[in-house]
Design an enzyme around this catalytic site. Structure first.
Site, PDB file in Angstrom:
ATOM      1  N   ARG A 192      42.737  62.942  92.171  1.00  0.00           N
ATOM      2  CA  ARG A 192      41.618  63.721  92.728  1.00  0.00           C
ATOM      3  C   ARG A 192      41.679  63.802  94.261  1.00  0.00           C
ATOM      4  O   ARG A 192      40.653  63.759  94.954  1.00  0.00           O
ATOM      5  CB  ARG A 192      40.255  63.124  92.298  1.00  0.00           C
ATOM      6  CG  ARG A 192      40.025  63.120  90.808  1.00  0.00           C
ATOM      7  CD  ARG A 192      39.981  64.510  90.194  1.00  0.00           C
ATOM      8  NE  ARG A 192      39.975  64.402  88.740  1.00  0.00           N
ATOM      9  CZ  ARG A 192      41.067  64.388  87.974  1.00  0.00           C
ATOM     10  NH1 ARG A 192      42.277  64.542  88.513  1.00  0.00           N
ATOM     11  NH2 ARG A 192      40.974  64.275  86.676  1.00  0.00           N
ATOM     12  N   SER A 242      32.298  65.006  85.643  1.00  0.00           N
ATOM     13  CA  SER A 242      32.295  63.546  85.840  1.00  0.00           C
ATOM     14  C   SER A 242      31.867  63.239  87.273  1.00  0.00           C
ATOM     15  O   SER A 242      32.452  63.765  88.215  1.00  0.00           O
ATOM     16  CB  SER A 242      33.702  62.974  85.641  1.00  0.00           C
ATOM     17  OG  SER A 242      34.091  63.194  84.330  1.00  0.00           O
ATOM     18  N   GLU A 262      33.286  61.099  92.565  1.00  0.00           N
ATOM     19  CA  GLU A 262      34.302  62.161  92.610  1.00  0.00           C
ATOM     20  C   GLU A 262      33.651  63.414  93.204  1.00  0.00           C
ATOM     21  O   GLU A 262      34.296  64.175  93.916  1.00  0.00           O
ATOM     22  CB  GLU A 262      34.791  62.451  91.180  1.00  0.00           C
ATOM     23  CG  GLU A 262      35.688  63.668  91.103  1.00  0.00           C
ATOM     24  CD  GLU A 262      36.124  64.000  89.686  1.00  0.00           C
ATOM     25  OE1 GLU A 262      36.356  63.075  88.879  1.00  0.00           O
ATOM     26  OE2 GLU A 262      36.233  65.205  89.397  1.00  0.00           O
TER      27      GLU A 262
HETATM   28  C1  FAD Z   1      31.300  70.811  82.957  1.00  0.00           C
HETATM   29  C2  FAD Z   1      32.295  70.421  83.986  1.00  0.00           C
HETATM   30  C3  FAD Z   1      33.515  69.878  83.604  1.00  0.00           C
HETATM   31  C4  FAD Z   1      34.455  69.496  84.564  1.00  0.00           C
HETATM   32  N1  FAD Z   1      35.644  68.985  84.142  1.00  0.00           N
HETATM   33  C5  FAD Z   1      36.553  68.634  85.055  1.00  0.00           C
HETATM   34  C6  FAD Z   1      37.819  68.098  84.643  1.00  0.00           C
HETATM   35  O1  FAD Z   1      38.115  67.976  83.462  1.00  0.00           O
HETATM   36  N2  FAD Z   1      38.699  67.736  85.605  1.00  0.00           N
HETATM   37  C7  FAD Z   1      38.427  67.869  86.934  1.00  0.00           C
HETATM   38  O2  FAD Z   1      39.275  67.527  87.762  1.00  0.00           O
HETATM   39  N3  FAD Z   1      37.245  68.383  87.351  1.00  0.00           N
HETATM   40  C8  FAD Z   1      36.318  68.754  86.453  1.00  0.00           C
HETATM   41  N4  FAD Z   1      35.119  69.256  86.867  1.00  0.00           N
HETATM   42  C9  FAD Z   1      34.829  69.349  88.316  1.00  0.00           C
HETATM   43  C10 FAD Z   1      35.231  70.678  88.972  1.00  0.00           C
HETATM   44  O3  FAD Z   1      35.235  71.724  88.030  1.00  0.00           O
HETATM   45  C11 FAD Z   1      36.609  70.589  89.629  1.00  0.00           C
HETATM   46  O4  FAD Z   1      36.640  69.596  90.628  1.00  0.00           O
HETATM   47  C12 FAD Z   1      36.998  71.939  90.274  1.00  0.00           C
HETATM   48  O5  FAD Z   1      38.342  71.881  90.629  1.00  0.00           O
HETATM   49  C13 FAD Z   1      36.184  72.282  91.513  1.00  0.00           C
HETATM   50  O6  FAD Z   1      36.454  73.620  91.849  1.00  0.00           O
HETATM   51  P1  FAD Z   1      35.355  74.507  92.579  1.00  0.00           P
HETATM   52  O7  FAD Z   1      35.945  75.830  92.879  1.00  0.00           O
HETATM   53  O8  FAD Z   1      34.097  74.527  91.799  1.00  0.00           O
HETATM   54  O9  FAD Z   1      35.183  73.684  93.909  1.00  0.00           O
HETATM   55  P2  FAD Z   1      33.824  73.371  94.675  1.00  0.00           P
HETATM   56  O10 FAD Z   1      32.980  72.492  93.826  1.00  0.00           O
HETATM   57  O11 FAD Z   1      33.226  74.628  95.161  1.00  0.00           O
HETATM   58  O12 FAD Z   1      34.392  72.538  95.895  1.00  0.00           O
HETATM   59  C14 FAD Z   1      34.967  71.276  95.697  1.00  0.00           C
HETATM   60  C15 FAD Z   1      35.630  70.848  97.022  1.00  0.00           C
HETATM   61  O13 FAD Z   1      36.713  71.708  97.290  1.00  0.00           O
HETATM   62  C16 FAD Z   1      36.569  72.306  98.585  1.00  0.00           C
HETATM   63  N5  FAD Z   1      37.112  73.672  98.470  1.00  0.00           N
HETATM   64  C17 FAD Z   1      36.795  74.638  97.574  1.00  0.00           C
HETATM   65  N6  FAD Z   1      37.547  75.737  97.785  1.00  0.00           N
HETATM   66  C18 FAD Z   1      38.358  75.470  98.836  1.00  0.00           C
HETATM   67  C19 FAD Z   1      39.360  76.220  99.540  1.00  0.00           C
HETATM   68  N7  FAD Z   1      39.694  77.480  99.213  1.00  0.00           N
HETATM   69  N8  FAD Z   1      39.995  75.607 100.564  1.00  0.00           N
HETATM   70  C20 FAD Z   1      39.682  74.320 100.937  1.00  0.00           C
HETATM   71  N9  FAD Z   1      38.730  73.583 100.316  1.00  0.00           N
HETATM   72  C21 FAD Z   1      38.079  74.151  99.282  1.00  0.00           C
HETATM   73  C22 FAD Z   1      35.069  72.290  98.865  1.00  0.00           C
HETATM   74  O14 FAD Z   1      34.780  72.284 100.249  1.00  0.00           O
HETATM   75  C23 FAD Z   1      34.658  70.973  98.213  1.00  0.00           C
HETATM   76  O15 FAD Z   1      34.862  69.885  99.074  1.00  0.00           O
HETATM   77  C24 FAD Z   1      34.160  69.661  85.937  1.00  0.00           C
HETATM   78  C25 FAD Z   1      32.931  70.213  86.326  1.00  0.00           C
HETATM   79  C26 FAD Z   1      32.013  70.596  85.365  1.00  0.00           C
HETATM   80  C27 FAD Z   1      30.711  71.212  85.804  1.00  0.00           C
END
Ligand code: FAD
Length: 314
Positions: A171, A223, A293
């Site tokens: 992560r 998580s 996380e």
């Molecule tokens: C129901 C559910 C299930 C999930 N299951 C998993 C799983 O199985 N495995 C897992 O790893 N995660 C899981 N997640 C968490 C999440 O989906 C992941 O961490 C995902 O990769 C986050 O992507 P996001 O676009 O929503 O990022 P955001 O939540 O919008 O941002 C997360 C971080 O990334 C940074 N960021 C976003 N875009 C950029 C960019 N273009 N450049 C630089 N920084 C950036 C943001 O500033 C922030 O710090 C889950 C979440 C939910 C709600």
């Protein structure tokens, strides 16, 4: 005002004084002064350049699926990439812009008979968020399929990074360390062999497992804690007797104790109190410190738990 004029004159989509709970999968979060939705990487670069020149406090987000935003909101600008979402599959290589939804990219790859991205079909974030977090599931991680990324460094200089440059770990990626912004990334997969289970079937099995094990009908950010070495956060929280524990409308899920869910009108402070409680209880019972996380935006009254022996060392 000057910033707002620029956005208006450039035709860049934005919301003013708008609640971030409309963006987050937690459905929690106060207002941001501006939420900007660039439609292309060029628009994103323009907005970032202006924000830097005018010293405007800003954060780049994707789908906000891993973020808890303070009830007080964010006194600055949120730049959401979700409309920069083009991707293409060329042979076994996928090139995707930062705001493309990882689940869609991964599903298309599976449909094209490519293996390696099955793990990502149920992860509800963007490519940018997934690379930043080195997202993963079911023994797969972004780092396994990552090929290169075009990013901006802290001074907004364009840089191309290969896998070896990314310092991926659990992560974690270099983007986190150096506040880089991802513009686009490429992933390299393999064509499935005849004797393999079809990638689509494998992805569907993972999705089924998620529906069985995770509280997907409630808003959450997935998580809450990282997996401690040789253990599971959810199991530790459950063994600490906290499954189903509720503060306001925030609740440690009965279905999966690693998730905190929003039962309706949960406040960010309720979630922070549950995080503190889970960290403290697990630490006192098992001597393991759970590390969040999820990422935090804004200011919180409830701190994260710091064990006394660590506090004394500070
Ligand atoms: C129901 C559910 C299930 C999930 N299951 C998993 C799983 O199985 N495995 C897992 O790893 N995660 C899981 N997640 C968490 C999440 O989906 C992941 O961490 C995902 O990769 C986050 O992507 P996001 O676009 O929503 O990022 P955001 O939540 O919008 O941002 C997360 C971080 O990334 C940074 N960021 C976003 N875009 C950029 C960019 N273009 N450049 C630089 N920084 C950036 C943001 O500033 C922030 O710090 C889950 C979440 C939910 C709600």
């Amino acid at each position: 005002m000057e910033f707002e004029m620029y956005l208006k004159n450039s035709g860049i989509e934005f919301l003013k004084d708008h609640p971030l709970k409309d963006l987050t999968t937690f459905k929690i979060g106060g207002k941001a002064r501006y939420i900007i939705f660039p439609k292309s990487t060029e628009e994103l670069v323009k907005v970032l350049t202006l924000a830097k020149d005018k010293a405007i406090n800003h954060v780049v987000v994707g789908n906000c699926s891993n973020i808890l935003v303070s009830d007080k909101g964010f006194d600055g600008t949120i730049i959401a990439t979700v409309k920069i979402d083009f991707f293409k599959i060329d042979g076994n290589v996928i090139e995707a812009e930062c705001g493309a939804m990882l689940s869609q990219v991964a599903r298309k790859a599976c449909e094209a008979g490519l293996k390696g991205f099955e793990f990502a079909v149920g992860i509800p974030g963007t490519v940018g968020g997934a690379v930043y977090m080195n997202a993963g599931a079911y023994d797969g991680e972004i780092k396994d399929v990552f090929e290169w990324a075009e990013v901006l460094d802290e001074n907004l200089n364009p840089v191309e990074l290969g896998r070896a440059d990314m310092r991926f770990s659990y992560r974690h990626s270099r983007l986190k360390e150096e506040k880089m912004v991802l513009l686009r990334a490429a992933f390299c997969l393999k064509f499935a062999d005849k004797e393999d289970i079809s990638p689509l079937q494998k992805a569907n099995e993972f999705s089924k497992r998620r529906r069985e094990k995770q509280p997907l009908s409630y808003p959450s950010a997935g998580s809450v804690f990282k997996r401690p070495p040789n253990n599971y956060a959810g199991k530790l929280i459950e063994d600490a007797g906290l499954k189903g524990y509720r503060i306001g409308d925030a609740c440690i899920s009965e279905k999966h104790a690693g998730f905190i869910i929003n039962l309706g009108d949960a406040k960010a402070e309720d979630v922070r109190k549950l995080i503190y409680l889970a960290q403290k209880t697990v630490y006192e019972k098992f001597g393991i410190l759970l590390e969040p996380e999820i990422q935090f935006i804004g200011e919180f009254e409830t701190p994260l738990f710091v064990p006394e022996n660590v506090q004394n060392r500070r």
